[in-house]
Design an enzyme around this catalytic site. Structure first.
Site, mmCIF file in Angstrom:
data_model
loop_
_atom_site.group_PDB
_atom_site.id
_atom_site.type_symbol
_atom_site.label_atom_id
_atom_site.label_comp_id
_atom_site.label_asym_id
_atom_site.label_seq_id
_atom_site.Cartn_x
_atom_site.Cartn_y
_atom_site.Cartn_z
ATOM 1 N N LYS A 120 0.532 -1.231 0.072
ATOM 2 C CA LYS A 120 -0.070 -0.060 0.020
ATOM 3 C C LYS A 120 0.908 1.227 0.035
ATOM 4 O O LYS A 120 2.103 1.269 0.443
ATOM 5 C CB LYS A 120 -1.085 0.199 1.185
ATOM 6 N N ARG B 68 -3.445 -10.760 4.458
ATOM 7 C CA ARG B 68 -3.638 -10.358 3.285
ATOM 8 C C ARG B 68 -2.386 -9.723 2.549
ATOM 9 O O ARG B 68 -2.189 -8.675 2.625
ATOM 10 C CB ARG B 68 -4.786 -9.783 2.972
#
Length: 343
Positions: free
Chosen positions: A288, A323
Site C-alpha cells: 500500500k 492478506r
C-alpha cells in the site's frame, strides 16, 4: 457498547506469557500465544494512564474478558493464515492486469496454495482510491471462471470472494467460496445482509468511510484508532442483529481506506485495540501507498519486504489473516515469528 475500550500493553509471548498468566500478572490476548500485563482504559474521549492489571478498577471486567476470550474462527482454517490476493482486474493498484486472464489467475492461485496459502481472496473489481466501478455482471464474468477452475483443481483450498455486490456474493458462494470479503462492511448493497444471514460462510467486515471514489475526503478523525474500532464495532452489531453469527465474523481495520498515511501509522501502532471486537482480525497492508511513504519505495510491486514487516504485528492476535500479494515471503515470515514467539 463500544464507549469503553481497553488498550492492552506490555506483551509477553510463549512460556513467559503462560507463566505471567499463571501468576496473575497478565491475561492472554484473544486466547493466543501473547499475554498483556498493562492496559490503558478508554472511556469516551478520556484515556487513563498506563496501569498494571491489578490496578484496573471494578466495572471493567467485561471489557477485560472480551480481550482474552477465544475469537470467532470466521469459517477458515484455525491459527494464523496467509490470505493470498488474486486480483482478476485490469486496474488494480499493484498488479492490475497480471492475472486478468482466467488461466493465469488459476495458475497463480494454485502456486499460492502450494506454498502454504490458507485462503485465496479473489476480486474482480478494483477498490483503489479513485477507481472506476464495474457492474456486478462484469465483476462476476471476471471471477466466475477463476472460482470454477480453483474449486476443480484445488478442492482443499479455502476460497474468498472480495466483493461488495450481493449478486456476486450469492453466485460465488454457490460456486464454492467459503468467505465473503466486503470492503464496505455490508453497507453498499442492502441485499447483502439478509443474503449472508441465510448462508454459512465467513464474513470480513472492513472499515471504510464513503466509497473508493470519495473516501479520501472522509479521512478526518479525533482519535483514528478508537474511532475505527468503534465504527467497526457498530458494523459487527448490525451483522449480529441481522442474524450473522459472531463465529462467522472477521474484522479488517481498512488500512489506506479513508485514512491518511499518518493516520495509518497510528492505527498500526495501536492495532491491539481491535481485540475489543472479539473477532478474528484481517490485516491487509500489502504494497500500500502508506508503505511507500514510510520507506521511499515508489513502485508498489517493490514493497513486499515492507508489507511483511507491517503485517507481522497482527500475529499478536493469535489467529490473524495476513492478506498479501507475495505469499511465499509472508509464509516464511509467519513461520519465523511462530518459531520465535510460540514456545
Amino acid at each position: 457498547m463500544w464507549h469503553k475500550l481497553v488498550e492492552p500493553v506490555g506483551l509477553l509471548y510463549g512460556q513467559m506469557a503462560r507463566d505471567a498468566v499463571a501468576r496473575g500478572f497478565a491475561r492472554p490476548l484473544m486466547d493466543g500465544p501473547a499475554a498483556f500485563t498493562h492496559v490503558r482504559l478508554i472511556e469516551g474521549t478520556v484515556t487513563s494512564p498506563l496501569m498494571p492489571l491489578a490496578d484496573v478498577p471494578k466495572g471493567w471486567e467485561a471489557e477485560l474478558h472480551r480481550l482474552s476470550a477465544p475469537t470467532s474462527h470466521g469459517m477458515v482454517p484455525p491459527g494464523p493464515q496467509v490470505m493470498g490476493i488474486l486480483n482478476v482486474t485490469p486496474d488494480s493498484f499493484s498488479n492490475g492486469g497480471q492475472h486478468f486472464q482466467a488461466e493465469e489467475a488459476i495458475k497463480a492461485g494454485l502456486a499460492m496454495v502450494e506454498v502454504g496459502c490458507g485462503v485465496l481472496d479473489i476480486g474482480g473489481e478494483s477498490t483503489r482510491p479513485g477507481s472506476s466501478p464495474v457492474t456486478p455482471e462484469q465483476e462476476w464474468a471476471r471471477v466466475a471462471p477463476v472460482l470454477a477452475g480453483l474449486r476443480a483443481r484445488a478442492p482443499q483450498a479455502t476460497l474468498s470472494i472480495d466483493t461488495r455486490h450481493s449478486l456476486v456474493m450469492a453466485r460465488a458462494l454457490s460456486a464454492g467460496a467459503a468467505v465473503v470479503n466486503d470492503v464496505t462492511a455490508l453497507r453498499h448493497d442492502p441485499a447483502a445482509l439478509p443474503l449472508l444471514a441465510a448462508q454459512n460462510c465467513g464474513v470480513v467486515l472492513m472499515h471504510m468511510r464513503g466509497t473508493p471514489q470519495t473516501m479520501e475526503r472522509y479521512a478526518v478523525y479525533d482519535d483514528v484508532a478508537c474511532e475505527v474500532v468503534r465504527e467497526l464495532g457498530q458494523r459487527v452489531q448490525v451483522a449480529l442483529q441481522a442474524g450473522i453469527a459472531r463465529e462467522r465474523l472477521m474484522v479488517d481495520p481498512g488500512f489506506g481506506f479513508a485514512k491518511t498515511a499518518a493516520q495509518n501509522v497510528v492505527l498500526l501502532r495501536r492495532c491491539l485495540l481491535l481485540a475489543n471486537l472479539g473477532c478474528r482480525v484481517v490485516f491487509a497492508l500489502s504494497r500500500k501507498r502508506m508503505l511507500g511513504e514510510m520507506t521511499g519505495v515508489a513502485r508498489a510491486e517493490d514493497r513486499d519486504a515492507a508489507s511483511m514487516a507491517a503485517s507481522l504485528p497482527a500475529m499478536a492476535f493469535g489467529a490473524p489473516l495476513l492478506r498479501v500479494h507475495d505469499v511465499p515471503a509472508m509464509v516464511q515470515g509467519m513461520r519465523v515469528w511462530q518459531a520465535i514467539c510460540r514456545d
